[in-house]
Design an enzyme around this catalytic site. Structure first.
Site, PDB file in Angstrom:
ATOM      1  N   GLN A  99      43.814  87.761  82.001  1.00 34.42           N
ATOM      2  CA  GLN A  99      44.294  88.693  80.983  1.00 34.42           C
ATOM      3  C   GLN A  99      45.699  89.165  81.362  1.00 34.42           C
ATOM      4  OE1 GLN A  99      40.935  91.647  79.791  1.00 34.42           O
ATOM      5  NE2 GLN A  99      40.474  90.976  81.873  1.00 34.42           N
ATOM      6  N   ASN A 100      46.100  88.831  82.576  1.00 36.42           N
ATOM      7  CA  ASN A 100      47.390  89.317  83.092  1.00 36.42           C
ATOM      8  C   ASN A 100      48.537  88.537  82.470  1.00 36.42           C
ATOM      9  OD1 ASN A 100      45.832  90.960  84.662  1.00 36.42           O
ATOM     10  ND2 ASN A 100      45.966  89.666  86.484  1.00 36.42           N
ATOM     11  N   HIS A 102      46.430  86.601  77.144  1.00 35.15           N
ATOM     12  CA  HIS A 102      47.278  87.624  76.526  1.00 35.15           C
ATOM     13  C   HIS A 102      48.762  87.327  76.656  1.00 35.15           C
ATOM     14  CE1 HIS A 102      43.673  90.564  77.047  1.00 35.15           C
ATOM     15  NE2 HIS A 102      43.542  89.773  76.009  1.00 35.15           N
ATOM     16  N   CYS A 143      67.160  87.229  67.209  1.00 45.23           N
ATOM     17  CA  CYS A 143      66.866  85.788  67.213  1.00 45.23           C
ATOM     18  C   CYS A 143      68.122  85.016  66.808  1.00 45.23           C
ATOM     19  CB  CYS A 143      65.730  85.505  66.218  1.00 45.23           C
ATOM     20  SG  CYS A 143      65.426  83.750  65.969  1.00 45.23           S
ATOM     21  N   ALA A 178      40.181  93.136  95.482  1.00 46.65           N
ATOM     22  CA  ALA A 178      40.157  91.663  95.392  1.00 46.65           C
ATOM     23  C   ALA A 178      40.889  91.024  96.566  1.00 46.65           C
ATOM     24  CB  ALA A 178      40.803  91.231  94.073  1.00 46.65           C
ATOM     25  N   THR A 182      39.004  93.669  86.512  1.00 45.29           N
ATOM     26  CA  THR A 182      39.205  94.064  85.123  1.00 45.29           C
ATOM     27  C   THR A 182      38.232  95.171  84.746  1.00 45.29           C
ATOM     28  OG1 THR A 182      39.196  93.364  82.796  1.00 45.29           O
ATOM     29  CG2 THR A 182      37.717  92.187  84.285  1.00 45.29           C
TER      30      THR A 182
HETATM   31  C1  BV8 Z   1      41.977  91.700  68.697  1.00 48.58           C
HETATM   32  C2  BV8 Z   1      48.928  92.250  76.916  1.00 48.58           C
HETATM   33  C3  BV8 Z   1      41.565  91.211  66.436  1.00 48.58           C
HETATM   34  C4  BV8 Z   1      50.001  93.212  76.522  1.00 48.58           C
HETATM   35  C5  BV8 Z   1      46.786  93.375  76.488  1.00 48.58           C
HETATM   36  C6  BV8 Z   1      41.081  97.925  65.945  1.00 48.58           C
HETATM   37  C7  BV8 Z   1      41.752  96.873  65.326  1.00 48.58           C
HETATM   38  C8  BV8 Z   1      41.830  95.601  65.877  1.00 48.58           C
HETATM   39  C9  BV8 Z   1      41.254  95.371  67.122  1.00 48.58           C
HETATM   40  C10 BV8 Z   1      40.599  96.416  67.724  1.00 48.58           C
HETATM   41  C11 BV8 Z   1      40.482  97.677  67.176  1.00 48.58           C
HETATM   42  N1  BV8 Z   1      39.768  98.463  68.015  1.00 48.58           N
HETATM   43  C12 BV8 Z   1      39.410  97.740  69.112  1.00 48.58           C
HETATM   44  C13 BV8 Z   1      39.898  96.509  68.934  1.00 48.58           C
HETATM   45  C14 BV8 Z   1      39.794  95.403  69.841  1.00 48.58           C
HETATM   46  C15 BV8 Z   1      40.876  95.591  70.895  1.00 48.58           C
HETATM   47  C16 BV8 Z   1      40.192  96.261  72.065  1.00 48.58           C
HETATM   48  O1  BV8 Z   1      39.374  95.637  72.696  1.00 48.58           O
HETATM   49  N2  BV8 Z   1      40.512  97.543  72.286  1.00 48.58           N
HETATM   50  C17 BV8 Z   1      39.875  98.245  73.390  1.00 48.58           C
HETATM   51  C18 BV8 Z   1      40.874  99.240  73.983  1.00 48.58           C
HETATM   52  C19 BV8 Z   1      38.637  98.932  72.848  1.00 48.58           C
HETATM   53  N3  BV8 Z   1      41.345  94.269  71.227  1.00 48.58           N
HETATM   54  C20 BV8 Z   1      42.433  93.802  70.625  1.00 48.58           C
HETATM   55  O2  BV8 Z   1      43.149  94.452  69.890  1.00 48.58           O
HETATM   56  C21 BV8 Z   1      42.703  92.335  70.885  1.00 48.58           C
HETATM   57  N4  BV8 Z   1      42.920  91.693  69.640  1.00 48.58           N
HETATM   58  O3  BV8 Z   1      40.876  92.149  68.821  1.00 48.58           O
HETATM   59  O4  BV8 Z   1      42.435  91.139  67.537  1.00 48.58           O
HETATM   60  C22 BV8 Z   1      42.192  90.342  65.432  1.00 48.58           C
HETATM   61  C23 BV8 Z   1      41.566  89.139  65.114  1.00 48.58           C
HETATM   62  C24 BV8 Z   1      42.141  88.338  64.143  1.00 48.58           C
HETATM   63  C25 BV8 Z   1      43.348  88.727  63.524  1.00 48.58           C
HETATM   64  C26 BV8 Z   1      43.975  89.925  63.894  1.00 48.58           C
HETATM   65  C27 BV8 Z   1      43.399  90.752  64.842  1.00 48.58           C
HETATM   66  C28 BV8 Z   1      43.964  92.165  71.703  1.00 48.58           C
HETATM   67  C29 BV8 Z   1      43.724  92.668  73.115  1.00 48.58           C
HETATM   68  C30 BV8 Z   1      44.902  92.273  73.999  1.00 48.58           C
HETATM   69  C31 BV8 Z   1      45.805  93.458  74.220  1.00 48.58           C
HETATM   70  N5  BV8 Z   1      46.848  93.092  75.215  1.00 48.58           N
HETATM   71  N6  BV8 Z   1      47.736  92.985  77.366  1.00 48.58           N
HETATM   72  C32 BV8 Z   1      50.616  93.864  77.728  1.00 48.58           C
HETATM   73  O5  BV8 Z   1      50.281  93.506  78.864  1.00 48.58           O
HETATM   74  O6  BV8 Z   1      51.481  94.740  77.520  1.00 48.58           O
HETATM   75  S1  BV8 Z   1      45.432  94.205  77.047  1.00 48.58           S
HETATM   76  C33 BV8 Z   1      45.627  94.720  78.659  1.00 48.58           C
HETATM   77  O7  BV8 Z   1      44.605  95.666  78.933  1.00 48.58           O
HETATM   78  C34 BV8 Z   1      45.362  93.647  79.660  1.00 48.58           C
HETATM   79  O8  BV8 Z   1      45.878  92.396  79.286  1.00 48.58           O
HETATM   80  C35 BV8 Z   1      43.872  93.614  79.777  1.00 48.58           C
HETATM   81  O9  BV8 Z   1      43.299  92.682  78.923  1.00 48.58           O
HETATM   82  C36 BV8 Z   1      43.456  94.943  79.243  1.00 48.58           C
HETATM   83  C37 BV8 Z   1      42.577  95.675  80.222  1.00 48.58           C
HETATM   84  O10 BV8 Z   1      43.290  95.735  81.367  1.00 48.58           O
HETATM   85  P1  BV8 Z   1      42.650  95.199  82.751  1.00 48.58           P
HETATM   86  O11 BV8 Z   1      43.274  93.914  83.071  1.00 48.58           O
HETATM   87  O12 BV8 Z   1      41.177  95.265  82.740  1.00 48.58           O
HETATM   88  O13 BV8 Z   1      43.238  96.292  83.637  1.00 48.58           O
HETATM   89  P2  BV8 Z   1      42.796  97.802  83.628  1.00 48.58           P
HETATM   90  O14 BV8 Z   1      43.966  98.592  84.055  1.00 48.58           O
HETATM   91  O15 BV8 Z   1      42.086  98.135  82.356  1.00 48.58           O
HETATM   92  O16 BV8 Z   1      41.697  97.819  84.767  1.00 48.58           O
HETATM   93  C38 BV8 Z   1      42.075  97.455  86.080  1.00 48.58           C
HETATM   94  C39 BV8 Z   1      40.797  97.232  86.827  1.00 48.58           C
HETATM   95  O17 BV8 Z   1      41.138  96.770  88.105  1.00 48.58           O
HETATM   96  C40 BV8 Z   1      39.987  98.492  86.993  1.00 48.58           C
HETATM   97  O18 BV8 Z   1      38.619  98.225  86.723  1.00 48.58           O
HETATM   98  C41 BV8 Z   1      40.176  98.832  88.471  1.00 48.58           C
HETATM   99  O19 BV8 Z   1      39.008  99.428  89.040  1.00 48.58           O
HETATM  100  C42 BV8 Z   1      40.368  97.479  89.059  1.00 48.58           C
HETATM  101  N7  BV8 Z   1      41.144  97.441  90.291  1.00 48.58           N
HETATM  102  C43 BV8 Z   1      42.109  98.289  90.721  1.00 48.58           C
HETATM  103  N8  BV8 Z   1      42.577  97.863  91.916  1.00 48.58           N
HETATM  104  C44 BV8 Z   1      41.899  96.732  92.227  1.00 48.58           C
HETATM  105  C45 BV8 Z   1      40.987  96.463  91.194  1.00 48.58           C
HETATM  106  N9  BV8 Z   1      40.168  95.399  91.194  1.00 48.58           N
HETATM  107  C46 BV8 Z   1      40.228  94.583  92.266  1.00 48.58           C
HETATM  108  N10 BV8 Z   1      41.091  94.764  93.297  1.00 48.58           N
HETATM  109  C47 BV8 Z   1      41.923  95.821  93.312  1.00 48.58           C
HETATM  110  N11 BV8 Z   1      42.761  96.004  94.347  1.00 48.58           N
END
Ligand code: BV8
Length: 244
Positions: free
Chosen positions: A101-102, A119, A147, A231, A188
């Site tokens: 996802q990164n 992503h 562009c 990790a 994640t």
């Molecule tokens: C979609 C790129 C539909 C950008 C990212 C309303 C309308 C439409 C969609 C939705 C909606 N409501 C909800 C949704 C779905 C939505 C969603 O899921 N929302 C969530 C918040 C509820 N999803 C979307 O919108 C997706 N698209 O559904 O489209 C559609 C279909 C057809 C046509 C049109 C539309 C798109 C989702 C992608 C968003 N882009 N990133 C950028 O980077 O700027 S998301 C971004 O956050 C990341 O890429 C990742 O995917 C996400 C979560 O992040 P994580 O990687 O998990 O990181 P996080 O910080 O959350 O957690 C870190 C973890 O690491 C923690 O657990 C921590 O404990 C742990 N950690 C910390 N240190 C360590 C560790 N682990 C191991 N070792 C360590 N040392």
């Protein structure tokens, strides 16, 4: 960090292993995760407020500069032992698929091959109007730059919230998830869909589900094995057990 013997046995017997990584895998390289509070000039913004087409339309300069800051930060960091361990892990199985996802490209920088980037990638730029990749553009001081073909605004080639994921990548990721023997979800928060649905799909098809994360997530209760640690510590330990 003790690795359960049963997990080592499962991995030794596995033909196909699929891994999904999140921001936690890059945390030990110094890349802030989405859950980390933002710092400095970005402290007052939440990532999910900036990583949307609406935010870009409302304030293209702010969003472009946030990504430019992140791009520079990523360029300046180094992959960590977690990234390296995943390269070695890949060599241990007849079939191995890394899904991330990164958007930081650190897996590729350390040598991981055919990485599925669900992503996108912050180092690539595309035209907001044409949705096509743009590799160079005249620097006229515009922020965001325009562009060279159509004059539209340029944007990072990442998937924003409420944007669809790339179909090919999502299809490949789904196939690798529903056909694997072991699925490892690493670093994640398992909150963002459809990526967070992949481990569930794997488990439903009988895969052994492993979570590596220092914190619990919505996936923890469903995982057969939960390795609660960073990790960069757990993955090298896991790989060491597979060597012997
Ligand atoms: C979609 C790129 C539909 C950008 C990212 C309303 C309308 C439409 C969609 C939705 C909606 N409501 C909800 C949704 C779905 C939505 C969603 O899921 N929302 C969530 C918040 C509820 N999803 C979307 O919108 C997706 N698209 O559904 O489209 C559609 C279909 C057809 C046509 C049109 C539309 C798109 C989702 C992608 C968003 N882009 N990133 C950028 O980077 O700027 S998301 C971004 O956050 C990341 O890429 C990742 O995917 C996400 C979560 O992040 P994580 O990687 O998990 O990181 P996080 O910080 O959350 O957690 C870190 C973890 O690491 C923690 O657990 C921590 O404990 C742990 N950690 C910390 N240190 C360590 C560790 N682990 C191991 N070792 C360590 N040392």
């Amino acid at each position: 960090m003790t690795i359960p013997a049963q997990l080592i046995q499962k991995l030794r017997a596995a033909q196909r292993v699929t891994v999904l990584t999140g921001a936690g895998v890059s945390a030990e390289s110094g890349v802030p995760t989405f859950r980390d509070a933002q710092t400095g000039l970005w402290a007052k913004f939440k990532p999910e407020e900036l990583a949307t087409p609406r935010a870009f339309r409302q304030n293209p300069k702010l969003v472009w500069e946030w990504y430019a800051w992140r791009r520079q930060l990523v360029a300046d960091v180094k992959p960590n032992p977690a990234h390296l361990a995943l390269v070695e892990l890949a060599e241990r199985f007849p079939e191995f698929q890394l899904i991330t996802q990164n958007v930081d490209g650190l897996h590729q920088r350390v040598g991981s091959r055919n990485v599925i980037e669900l992503h996108g990638n912050i180092t690539r730029t595309k035209c907001f109007e044409e949705n096509t990749i743009v590799t160079e553009w005249p620097d006229r001081g515009d922020i965001p730059p325009k562009c060279p073909r159509c004059g539209g605004l340029l944007r990072p080639d990442v998937v924003w919230f409420e944007e669809a994921l790339p179909e090919v990548e999502m299809d490949l990721a789904t196939r690798a998830s529903i056909s694997c023997d072991v699925f490892l979800s690493i670093g994640t928060s398992s909150l963002v869909y459809p990526a967070a649905g992949l481990p569930i799909a794997a488990m439903r098809r009988g895969a052994t589900l492993v979570e590596i994360n220092p914190q619990p997530t919505p996936l923890t209760a469903q995982a057969q094995f939960v390795l609660s640690g960073p990790a960069g510590v757990v993955l090298p330990e896991l790989v060491k057990h597979l060597r012997s």
